[in-house]
Design an enzyme around this catalytic site. Structure first.
Site, short mmCIF file in Angstrom:
data_model
loop_
_atom_site.label_atom_id
_atom_site.label_comp_id
_atom_site.label_asym_id
_atom_site.label_seq_id
_atom_site.Cartn_x
_atom_site.Cartn_y
_atom_site.Cartn_z
N ASN A 132 -17.68 5.60 14.07
CA ASN A 132 -18.67 4.72 15.19
C ASN A 132 -19.35 3.44 14.49
OD1 ASN A 132 -20.88 5.53 13.45
ND2 ASN A 132 -21.77 6.80 14.90
N GLU A 139 -27.00 4.22 12.86
CA GLU A 139 -26.06 4.66 13.84
C GLU A 139 -26.04 3.15 14.89
OE1 GLU A 139 -24.24 7.14 13.55
OE2 GLU A 139 -24.95 8.77 14.09
#
Ligand code: F6R
Length: 238
Positions: A132, A139
């Protein structure tokens, strides 16, 4: 960003090891931030095999699972203690661990970020990349100036954690150095192998610089070397 594409991970690891060994031997190199995970382990082994004199280095753990017993051999800290600090014969007092206990993880990573700053920022960082686009546990949604913190992980990262721990733990939170500290490293070396990384590598290299792919912030860094195998490079333009 300098990108080197090799036919296979072993060839990419050999190229990365030659590069990292040169950087580690530079007298200015004192502080090194290291990622855990699968990808850099062969690189760490190759460096250990060179028997370099690296006792002056300080080793900082990039990130850590939150909610795992301290003694679990699979925490990032325990993995990196074995594969970097012990394997490279770095004095134990130069190894900077993170706590994997939920109640301690935040304080330990904040304290680590302060210790890195006291040394003048990292001289080197060895990174992997998540499918990702995460760096450490930064993140998607992480700004370039983010600080050390405890992060709620995306489902894909939680699943990767479950696989890493053989189903025994599936940490949903992680402590990570912030992107501000990672991007402050004077030299950054990033490894990505396999088709599962191809999309993230494309966004990192060719995509807009954006919180949606935290690795894309590396585009603004003057000294990044990316080592890829063919499969991870498959979606790059040109
Ligand atoms: C691990 C870390 C992560 C990994 C990334 C890739 O300490 O910082 O960002 O680098 O998730 O993991 P692997 O190498 O297992 O594919």
């Amino acid at each position: 960003m300098k990108i080197e594409v090799s036919e296979s991970p072993p060839l990419a690891n050999a190229a990365a090891a030659a590069d990292l060994a040169r950087s580690l031997l530079s007298p200015e190199a004192r502080s090194l931030v290291v990622a855990g995970g699968n990808t850099p382990l062969e690189l760490y082994r190759l460096i250990a095999g060179r028997s370099l004199s690296l006792g002056r280095l300080h080793i900082f753990v990039l990130d850590e699972y939150a909610g795992v017993p301290l003694e679990d051999p699979r925490t990032c800290t325990n993995l990196l203690r074995r594969t970097v600090q012990e394997a490279w014969k770095i004095p134990p007092e130069h190894f900077h661990p993170l706590s994997s206990l939920e109640k301690e993880a935040l304080a330990s990573v904040r304290d680590e970020e302060r210790r890195i700053a006291a040394l003048g920022g990292p001289d080197l960082a060895v990174l992997g990349i998540g499918p990702n686009g995460h760096l450490g546990f930064n993140e998607p949604g992480s700004p370039a100036d983010s600080a050390a913190r405890l992060v709620d992980l995306e489902p894909s990262s939680v699943e990767a954690n479950r696989r890493w721990f053989g189903g025994e733990h599936a940490p949903a939170r992680g402590a990570t150095l912030g992107l501000k500290t990672i991007l402050a490293a004077k030299h950054i070396l990033l490894l990505a192998y396999g088709s599962s990384k191809a999309e993230a590598v494309k966004k990192m290299v060719d995509g807009p610089r954006s919180e949606r792919c935290p690795a894309s912030w590396l585009q603004g860094h003057p000294e990044v070397k990316v080592f890829l195998d063919r499969a991870a490079a498959a979606r790059l333009q040109g």
